[in-house]
Design a protein around this motif. Structure first.
Motif, mmCIF file in Angstrom:
data_model
loop_
_atom_site.group_PDB
_atom_site.id
_atom_site.type_symbol
_atom_site.label_atom_id
_atom_site.label_comp_id
_atom_site.label_asym_id
_atom_site.label_seq_id
_atom_site.Cartn_x
_atom_site.Cartn_y
_atom_site.Cartn_z
ATOM 1 N N LEU A 36 0.844 -1.187 0.000
ATOM 2 C CA LEU A 36 0.000 0.000 0.000
ATOM 3 C C LEU A 36 0.882 1.240 0.000
ATOM 4 N N THR A 37 0.346 2.351 -0.500
ATOM 5 C CA THR A 37 1.096 3.602 -0.490
ATOM 6 C C THR A 37 0.277 4.708 0.174
ATOM 7 N N MET A 38 0.994 5.727 0.636
ATOM 8 C CA MET A 38 0.378 6.911 1.227
ATOM 9 C C MET A 38 1.333 8.082 1.029
ATOM 10 N N THR A 39 0.810 9.212 0.610
ATOM 11 C CA THR A 39 1.600 10.430 0.487
ATOM 12 C C THR A 39 1.435 11.245 1.762
ATOM 13 N N LEU A 45 1.787 16.078 9.771
ATOM 14 C CA LEU A 45 3.044 16.455 10.421
ATOM 15 C C LEU A 45 2.853 16.703 11.910
ATOM 16 N N ASN A 46 3.881 16.345 12.684
ATOM 17 C CA ASN A 46 3.868 16.587 14.122
ATOM 18 C C ASN A 46 4.510 17.940 14.432
ATOM 19 N N GLY A 47 4.742 18.209 15.718
ATOM 20 C CA GLY A 47 5.330 19.475 16.148
ATOM 21 C C GLY A 47 6.773 19.675 15.727
ATOM 22 N N GLN A 55 0.650 8.313 12.167
ATOM 23 C CA GLN A 55 0.314 8.185 10.748
ATOM 24 C C GLN A 55 1.097 7.034 10.117
ATOM 25 N N LEU A 56 2.375 6.908 10.501
ATOM 26 C CA LEU A 56 3.188 5.790 10.018
ATOM 27 C C LEU A 56 2.613 4.471 10.522
ATOM 28 N N PHE A 57 2.221 4.462 11.795
ATOM 29 C CA PHE A 57 1.621 3.264 12.368
ATOM 30 C C PHE A 57 0.346 2.906 11.616
ATOM 31 N N ALA A 58 -0.474 3.903 11.306
ATOM 32 C CA ALA A 58 -1.731 3.639 10.591
ATOM 33 C C ALA A 58 -1.472 3.026 9.218
ATOM 34 N N LEU A 59 -0.470 3.520 8.508
ATOM 35 C CA LEU A 59 -0.137 2.941 7.201
ATOM 36 C C LEU A 59 0.315 1.493 7.357
ATOM 37 N N ALA A 60 1.229 1.228 8.285
ATOM 38 C CA ALA A 60 1.721 -0.135 8.491
ATOM 39 C C ALA A 60 0.600 -1.063 8.949
ATOM 40 N N ASP A 61 -0.226 -0.590 9.864
ATOM 41 C CA ASP A 61 -1.325 -1.390 10.384
ATOM 42 C C ASP A 61 -2.338 -1.711 9.282
ATOM 43 N N THR A 62 -2.537 -0.783 8.377
ATOM 44 C CA THR A 62 -3.460 -1.011 7.271
ATOM 45 C C THR A 62 -2.904 -2.060 6.319
ATOM 46 N N ALA A 63 -1.619 -1.982 6.001
ATOM 47 C CA ALA A 63 -1.002 -3.006 5.151
ATOM 48 C C ALA A 63 -1.092 -4.371 5.828
ATOM 49 N N PHE A 64 -0.844 -4.406 7.132
ATOM 50 C CA PHE A 64 -0.976 -5.626 7.929
ATOM 51 C C PHE A 64 -2.386 -6.194 7.802
ATOM 52 N N ALA A 65 -3.383 -5.328 7.962
ATOM 53 C CA ALA A 65 -4.781 -5.771 7.891
ATOM 54 C C ALA A 65 -5.108 -6.390 6.535
ATOM 55 N N TYR A 66 -4.649 -5.763 5.471
ATOM 56 C CA TYR A 66 -4.960 -6.280 4.133
ATOM 57 C C TYR A 66 -4.236 -7.600 3.877
ATOM 58 N N ALA A 67 -3.005 -7.729 4.358
ATOM 59 C CA ALA A 67 -2.269 -8.984 4.165
ATOM 60 C C ALA A 67 -2.903 -10.123 4.957
ATOM 61 N N CYS A 68 -3.258 -9.868 6.215
ATOM 62 C CA CYS A 68 -3.769 -10.970 7.034
ATOM 63 C C CYS A 68 -5.227 -11.293 6.748
ATOM 64 N N ALA A 88 9.830 10.938 8.025
ATOM 65 C CA ALA A 88 9.235 11.173 6.712
ATOM 66 C C ALA A 88 8.769 12.625 6.682
ATOM 67 N N GLN A 89 8.850 13.214 5.502
ATOM 68 C CA GLN A 89 8.534 14.635 5.327
ATOM 69 C C GLN A 89 7.263 14.795 4.506
ATOM 70 N N ALA A 90 6.688 16.000 4.565
ATOM 71 C CA ALA A 90 5.534 16.310 3.721
ATOM 72 C C ALA A 90 5.930 16.099 2.266
ATOM 73 N N GLY A 91 5.071 15.449 1.522
ATOM 74 C CA GLY A 91 5.328 15.167 0.116
ATOM 75 C C GLY A 91 5.958 13.807 -0.134
ATOM 76 N N ASP A 92 6.505 13.176 0.909
ATOM 77 C CA ASP A 92 7.080 11.840 0.736
ATOM 78 C C ASP A 92 5.982 10.845 0.365
ATOM 79 N N VAL A 93 6.307 9.967 -0.556
ATOM 80 C CA VAL A 93 5.408 8.873 -0.918
ATOM 81 C C VAL A 93 5.939 7.633 -0.216
ATOM 82 N N LEU A 94 5.155 7.142 0.725
ATOM 83 C CA LEU A 94 5.567 6.001 1.526
ATOM 84 C C LEU A 94 4.913 4.727 1.004
#
Length: 135
Positions: A36-39, A45-47, A55-68, A88-94
């Motif tokens: 999965l990808t997310m921009t 962004l945090n402080g 947000q990183l956790f949500a992306l990883a957790d979502t990929a986990f959910a789809y795989a399992c 990760a910075q604004a504009g990064d495609v993860l």
């Protein structure tokens, strides 16, 4: 037990308000596998001006959910951990790639790696899955 992973993903994504709100897109699906990808947007962004760990956790957790859930048996997270390796910075495609390391009748272990557009590792996530109503 096995079904079409893409069909499972499409059905799940249609109900996945969180993934759609975060702009997460499904790139690849297979049995026990999802990419999965997310921009990263300004609102993620945090402080410190970098992507919030949640947000990183949500992306990883979502990929986990789809795989399992790719094999046609409903599964939920039983536990997980994440290691943040670089910001990760604004504009990064993860890109989050989830792979089954073990999938038994009821429990599974999945590893998820998040990389940026330069193929540099951003985070490593390990999730334990529990299958619901597994015979």
């Amino acid at each position: 037990m096995h079904s079409d992973p893409w069909q499972q993903a499409r059905e799940m994504y249609a109900r996945d308000n969180c993934a759609r709100a975060l702009g997460i897109e499904i790139v690849e699906m297979d049995d026990g596998y999802a990419t999965l990808t997310m921009t990263v947007t300004e609102t993620m962004l945090n402080g410190h001006g970098t992507c919030h760990g949640g947000q990183l956790f949500a992306l990883a957790d979502t990929a986990f959910a789809y795989a399992c859930n790719s094999q046609g048996v409903a599964a939920v997270a039983a536990g997980c951990s994440i290691d943040f390796l670089r910001p990760a910075q604004a504009g990064d495609v993860l890109t989050a790639t989830a792979r089954a390391r073990h999938q038994g009748r009821r429990t599974g272990v999945y590893d998820i790696e998040i990389i940026n557009q330069q193929a540099k590792a951003v985070a490593l996530f390990r999730g334990r899955a529990h299958r619901l109503n597994a015979g």
